[in-house]
Design a protein around this motif. Structure first.
Motif, PDB file in Angstrom:
ATOM      1  N   PRO A 180       1.029  -1.167   0.389  1.00  0.00           N
ATOM      2  CA  PRO A 180       0.199   0.558   0.033  1.00  0.00           C
ATOM      3  C   PRO A 180       0.775   1.079  -0.253  1.00  0.00           C
ATOM      4  O   PRO A 180       2.102   1.257   0.283  1.00  0.00           O
ATOM      5  CB  PRO A 180      -1.074  -0.501   1.250  1.00  0.00           C
ATOM      6  CG  PRO A 180      -0.052  -0.635   2.327  1.00  0.00           C
ATOM      7  CD  PRO A 180       0.861  -1.515   1.344  1.00  0.00           C
ATOM      8  N   HIS A 181       0.435   2.498  -0.174  1.00  0.00           N
ATOM      9  CA  HIS A 181       1.075   3.737  -0.145  1.00  0.00           C
ATOM     10  C   HIS A 181       1.412   4.068   0.756  1.00  0.00           C
ATOM     11  O   HIS A 181       0.948   3.481   2.069  1.00  0.00           O
ATOM     12  CB  HIS A 181       0.023   4.483  -1.212  1.00  0.00           C
ATOM     13  CG  HIS A 181      -0.216   5.265  -2.418  1.00  0.00           C
ATOM     14  ND1 HIS A 181       0.859   3.879  -3.200  1.00  0.00           N
ATOM     15  CD2 HIS A 181      -1.409   4.947  -3.063  1.00  0.00           C
ATOM     16  CE1 HIS A 181       0.438   4.050  -4.625  1.00  0.00           C
ATOM     17  NE2 HIS A 181      -0.481   5.126  -4.702  1.00  0.00           N
ATOM     18  N   GLY A 182       3.082   4.609   0.860  1.00  0.00           N
ATOM     19  CA  GLY A 182       2.943   4.679   2.596  1.00  0.00           C
ATOM     20  C   GLY A 182       3.753   3.588   3.447  1.00  0.00           C
ATOM     21  O   GLY A 182       3.845   3.974   4.448  1.00  0.00           O
ATOM     22  N   HIS A 183       3.391   2.762   2.522  1.00  0.00           N
ATOM     23  CA  HIS A 183       4.200   1.064   3.391  1.00  0.00           C
ATOM     24  C   HIS A 183       5.519   1.642   3.364  1.00  0.00           C
ATOM     25  O   HIS A 183       6.351   2.240   2.282  1.00  0.00           O
ATOM     26  CB  HIS A 183       4.035   0.160   2.257  1.00  0.00           C
ATOM     27  CG  HIS A 183       3.954  -1.236   3.028  1.00  0.00           C
ATOM     28  ND1 HIS A 183       6.034  -2.163   2.765  1.00  0.00           N
ATOM     29  CD2 HIS A 183       3.512  -2.327   4.034  1.00  0.00           C
ATOM     30  CE1 HIS A 183       5.814  -2.827   4.159  1.00  0.00           C
ATOM     31  NE2 HIS A 183       4.263  -3.523   3.992  1.00  0.00           N
ATOM     32  N   PRO A 184       6.751   0.813   4.920  1.00  0.00           N
ATOM     33  CA  PRO A 184       8.248   1.141   4.758  1.00  0.00           C
ATOM     34  C   PRO A 184       8.549   0.178   3.580  1.00  0.00           C
ATOM     35  O   PRO A 184       9.846   1.444   2.624  1.00  0.00           O
ATOM     36  CB  PRO A 184       8.456   0.071   5.752  1.00  0.00           C
ATOM     37  CG  PRO A 184       6.835   0.295   6.474  1.00  0.00           C
ATOM     38  CD  PRO A 184       5.743   0.351   5.520  1.00  0.00           C
ATOM     39  N   LEU A 185       8.456  -0.265   2.900  1.00  0.00           N
ATOM     40  CA  LEU A 185       9.032  -0.811   1.433  1.00  0.00           C
ATOM     41  C   LEU A 185       8.386  -0.674   0.224  1.00  0.00           C
ATOM     42  O   LEU A 185       9.297  -0.116  -0.562  1.00  0.00           O
ATOM     43  CB  LEU A 185       8.416  -2.371   1.137  1.00  0.00           C
ATOM     44  CG  LEU A 185       8.957  -2.970   2.020  1.00  0.00           C
ATOM     45  CD1 LEU A 185       7.902  -4.793   1.461  1.00  0.00           C
ATOM     46  CD2 LEU A 185      10.471  -3.032   2.166  1.00  0.00           C
ATOM     47  N   ALA A 186       7.417   0.203   0.294  1.00  0.00           N
ATOM     48  CA  ALA A 186       6.700   1.383  -0.986  1.00  0.00           C
ATOM     49  C   ALA A 186       8.071   2.571  -1.443  1.00  0.00           C
ATOM     50  O   ALA A 186       9.123   3.390  -0.232  1.00  0.00           O
ATOM     51  CB  ALA A 186       6.198   2.023  -0.325  1.00  0.00           C
ATOM     52  N   GLY A 187       8.950   2.229  -2.612  1.00  0.00           N
ATOM     53  CA  GLY A 187       9.578   3.542  -3.373  1.00  0.00           C
ATOM     54  C   GLY A 187      11.446   2.914  -3.109  1.00  0.00           C
ATOM     55  O   GLY A 187      11.772   4.044  -3.431  1.00  0.00           O
ATOM     56  N   ARG A 188      10.655   1.759  -2.688  1.00  0.00           N
ATOM     57  CA  ARG A 188      12.618   1.582  -2.321  1.00  0.00           C
ATOM     58  C   ARG A 188      12.935   0.623  -3.430  1.00  0.00           C
ATOM     59  O   ARG A 188      13.952   0.399  -2.958  1.00  0.00           O
ATOM     60  CB  ARG A 188      12.448   1.210  -1.226  1.00  0.00           C
ATOM     61  CG  ARG A 188      11.967   1.623  -0.427  1.00  0.00           C
ATOM     62  CD  ARG A 188      13.258   1.490   1.310  1.00  0.00           C
ATOM     63  NE  ARG A 188      12.546   2.475   2.256  1.00  0.00           N
ATOM     64  CZ  ARG A 188      13.077   2.241   3.537  1.00  0.00           C
ATOM     65  NH1 ARG A 188      14.489   0.963   4.076  1.00  0.00           N
ATOM     66  NH2 ARG A 188      12.532   3.252   4.730  1.00  0.00           N
ATOM     67  N   GLY A 189      12.557   0.545  -4.366  1.00  0.00           N
ATOM     68  CA  GLY A 189      13.191  -0.214  -6.190  1.00  0.00           C
ATOM     69  C   GLY A 189      12.469  -1.760  -5.374  1.00  0.00           C
ATOM     70  O   GLY A 189      11.859  -2.283  -4.474  1.00  0.00           O
ATOM     71  N   PRO A 190      12.996  -2.330  -6.122  1.00  0.00           N
ATOM     72  CA  PRO A 190      13.117  -3.656  -6.012  1.00  0.00           C
ATOM     73  C   PRO A 190      13.353  -4.711  -4.796  1.00  0.00           C
ATOM     74  O   PRO A 190      14.744  -4.209  -3.880  1.00  0.00           O
ATOM     75  CB  PRO A 190      14.789  -5.137  -7.273  1.00  0.00           C
ATOM     76  CG  PRO A 190      14.983  -3.623  -7.977  1.00  0.00           C
ATOM     77  CD  PRO A 190      14.588  -1.987  -6.643  1.00  0.00           C
ATOM     78  N   VAL A 191      13.045  -5.603  -4.034  1.00  0.00           N
ATOM     79  CA  VAL A 191      13.199  -5.887  -2.838  1.00  0.00           C
ATOM     80  C   VAL A 191      13.302  -7.500  -2.785  1.00  0.00           C
ATOM     81  O   VAL A 191      12.591  -8.136  -3.350  1.00  0.00           O
ATOM     82  CB  VAL A 191      11.277  -5.845  -1.962  1.00  0.00           C
ATOM     83  CG1 VAL A 191      10.265  -6.396  -2.810  1.00  0.00           C
ATOM     84  CG2 VAL A 191      11.599  -6.293  -0.585  1.00  0.00           C
ATOM     85  N   THR A 192      14.024  -7.770  -1.528  1.00  0.00           N
ATOM     86  CA  THR A 192      14.125  -9.309  -1.230  1.00  0.00           C
ATOM     87  C   THR A 192      13.137  -9.584  -1.017  1.00  0.00           C
ATOM     88  O   THR A 192      12.006  -9.249  -0.004  1.00  0.00           O
ATOM     89  CB  THR A 192      15.632  -9.389  -0.717  1.00  0.00           C
ATOM     90  OG1 THR A 192      15.632  -9.317   0.498  1.00  0.00           O
ATOM     91  CG2 THR A 192      16.418  -8.540  -1.321  1.00  0.00           C
ATOM     92  N   LEU A 193      12.875 -11.620  -0.940  1.00  0.00           N
ATOM     93  CA  LEU A 193      11.936 -12.295  -0.441  1.00  0.00           C
ATOM     94  C   LEU A 193      12.650 -12.437   0.930  1.00  0.00           C
ATOM     95  O   LEU A 193      11.548 -12.276   1.622  1.00  0.00           O
ATOM     96  CB  LEU A 193      12.177 -13.706  -0.689  1.00  0.00           C
ATOM     97  CG  LEU A 193      11.913 -13.864  -2.402  1.00  0.00           C
ATOM     98  CD1 LEU A 193      12.260 -15.094  -2.823  1.00  0.00           C
ATOM     99  CD2 LEU A 193      10.324 -13.558  -2.752  1.00  0.00           C
ATOM    100  N   ALA A 194      13.727 -12.551   1.139  1.00  0.00           N
ATOM    101  CA  ALA A 194      14.085 -12.294   3.186  1.00  0.00           C
ATOM    102  C   ALA A 194      12.755 -11.183   3.496  1.00  0.00           C
ATOM    103  O   ALA A 194      12.620 -11.673   4.595  1.00  0.00           O
ATOM    104  CB  ALA A 194      15.178 -12.477   3.311  1.00  0.00           C
ATOM    105  N   ARG A 195      13.453  -9.845   2.460  1.00  0.00           N
ATOM    106  CA  ARG A 195      12.633  -8.665   3.659  1.00  0.00           C
ATOM    107  C   ARG A 195      10.992  -8.862   2.986  1.00  0.00           C
ATOM    108  O   ARG A 195      10.340  -8.567   3.961  1.00  0.00           O
ATOM    109  CB  ARG A 195      13.238  -7.306   2.155  1.00  0.00           C
ATOM    110  CG  ARG A 195      12.745  -6.012   2.939  1.00  0.00           C
ATOM    111  CD  ARG A 195      13.505  -5.502   4.003  1.00  0.00           C
ATOM    112  NE  ARG A 195      13.302  -3.827   4.847  1.00  0.00           N
ATOM    113  CZ  ARG A 195      11.850  -4.082   5.846  1.00  0.00           C
ATOM    114  NH1 ARG A 195      11.957  -5.380   6.485  1.00  0.00           N
ATOM    115  NH2 ARG A 195      11.921  -2.782   6.167  1.00  0.00           N
ATOM    116  N   LEU A 196      10.178  -8.935   2.199  1.00  0.00           N
ATOM    117  CA  LEU A 196       8.953  -9.350   2.091  1.00  0.00           C
ATOM    118  C   LEU A 196       8.848 -10.360   2.900  1.00  0.00           C
ATOM    119  O   LEU A 196       7.647  -9.719   3.916  1.00  0.00           O
ATOM    120  CB  LEU A 196       8.765 -10.272   0.807  1.00  0.00           C
ATOM    121  CG  LEU A 196       8.288  -9.591  -0.087  1.00  0.00           C
ATOM    122  CD1 LEU A 196       7.990 -10.764  -1.815  1.00  0.00           C
ATOM    123  CD2 LEU A 196       7.316  -7.643   0.063  1.00  0.00           C
ATOM    124  N   ALA A 197       9.153 -10.906   3.707  1.00  0.00           N
ATOM    125  CA  ALA A 197       9.029 -12.540   4.257  1.00  0.00           C
ATOM    126  C   ALA A 197       8.888 -11.571   5.914  1.00  0.00           C
ATOM    127  O   ALA A 197       8.880 -12.356   6.326  1.00  0.00           O
ATOM    128  CB  ALA A 197       9.798 -13.229   4.973  1.00  0.00           C
TER     129      ALA A 197
END
Length: 332
Positions: A180-197
């Motif tokens: 969602p907009h405003g999420h800590p991962l938003a706007g940060r480019g490619p994300v690792t699976l470990a970070r998603l988990a």
């Protein structure tokens, strides 16, 4: 059996028998065949009389095939299948193929591929019709196995359990994270699976009887050596986007799915592990006599433009995630 004894078995008896077996009851079979239930019951009863054995146990609900019924069903289905081929060949005696092909697709593939398929067939074979059955991957597998559909657009994963099914690869596509907009991962480019988990996940999947079936998302995390918390599973991209938009988790799905959903209020992020992909194929049963319509429709499907999803996977990266398989050979 010689020809003189074949007249003892009427085709409508066999059709009614197969319909009751497929649909799980006399009422459902009658509805599917546009016949009255007493007529379907009469057909099955007459077939049982000629054979000299009960084909259904009517003391249970839904009715169940008897051992004799289970032994007879594959042969009855074969008769119906061969009649379909007979009709197609007869219809093409003048060099023009005629008939109807039942195609199953999962929702995002249907939204992408079915309209251009219909248009292409109208140009190439205007006397060939198609009907669309939408459903998740597991139901498409069972539809092919049961003879309810002729072809299916389905991912290669989860693996099918029916070794009669074969496929021809069409395209591959990346997986994406949905936040969602405003999420800590938003706007940060490619994300690792470990970070998603680190966040509760919303994934594409469906319940299955027996052992769980492995979708691309499950295998991606297993390969990365992480065990995420799966908060929700859904078979609908629109539902996944709504759950993410509502702050109930981070989405993880194939890129094409998100092109068919309302992505207002959410952001799509490429996944750093770019080798994790969904491979899509056209599937069919290889053990039955094949109508000449099926290779034609398969070729038209394989000739459709593959989805271009670079802008979905990462609009800021020149990397092109589209990896076509083109006209790869069928794989058993």
């Amino acid at each position: 059996m010689d020809l003189s004894s074949a007249h003892s078995y009427r085709l409508d008896w066999i059709t009614s028998f197969v319909a009751v077996a497929r649909h799980g009851g006399f009422s459902a079979a009658a509805k599917a065949l546009y016949r009255s239930q007493p007529r379907v019951s009469s057909h099955v009863g007459e077939l049982e009389h000629v054979i000299g054995a009960r084909l259904f146990d009517r003391s249970v609900q839904p009715v169940a095939l008897t051992p004799e019924g289970r032994a007879l069903l594959p042969h009855a289905e074969e008769i119906i299948a061969r009649l379909g081929v007979f009709a197609d060949v007869a219809g093409g005696a003048d060099g023009v193929l005629r008939g109807e092909v039942r195609i199953g697709m999962y929702p995002s593939a249907a939204a992408y591929a079915y309209p251009p398929l219909v248009r292409a067939l109208r140009r190439r074979a205007p006397t060939v019709r198609t009907t669309l059955a939408e459903g998740p991957a597991l139901s498409l597998e069972s539809g092919l196995s049961d003879g309810e559909i002729d072809l299916a657009l389905r991912p290669v994963l989860p693996l099918v359990r029916d070794d009669r099914l074969t496929y021809r690869r069409l395209w591959s596509e990346p997986l994406v994270a949905v936040v969602p907009h405003g999420h800590p991962l938003a706007g940060r480019g490619p994300v690792t699976l470990a970070r998603l988990a680190a966040f509760p996940l919303v994934t594409m999947g469906e319940p299955a009887e027996g052992a769980p079936r492995q979708f691309e998302t499950n295998l991606a995390f297993a390969e990365a050596g992480v065990r995420p918390e799966i908060a929700f599973e859904t078979t609908q991209p629109q539902t996944l986007a709504a759950l993410v938009r509502g702050g109930l988790g981070v989405g993880f799905t194939n890129a094409l799915a998100m092109t068919t959903a309302n992505c207002e209020g959410v952001e799509l992020l490429p996944v750093a592990e770019r080798h994790i992909r969904r491979h899509v194929a056209v599937w069919w049963r290889a053990d039955r006599p094949e109508s000449p319509l099926l290779p034609l429709v398969r070729d038209v499907i394989a000739g459709l433009p593959a989805p271009r999803l670079a802008e979905v996977a990462d609009p800021y990266d020149p990397y092109d995630p589209y990896d076509p398989y083109g006209t790869a050979d069928a794989v058993a």
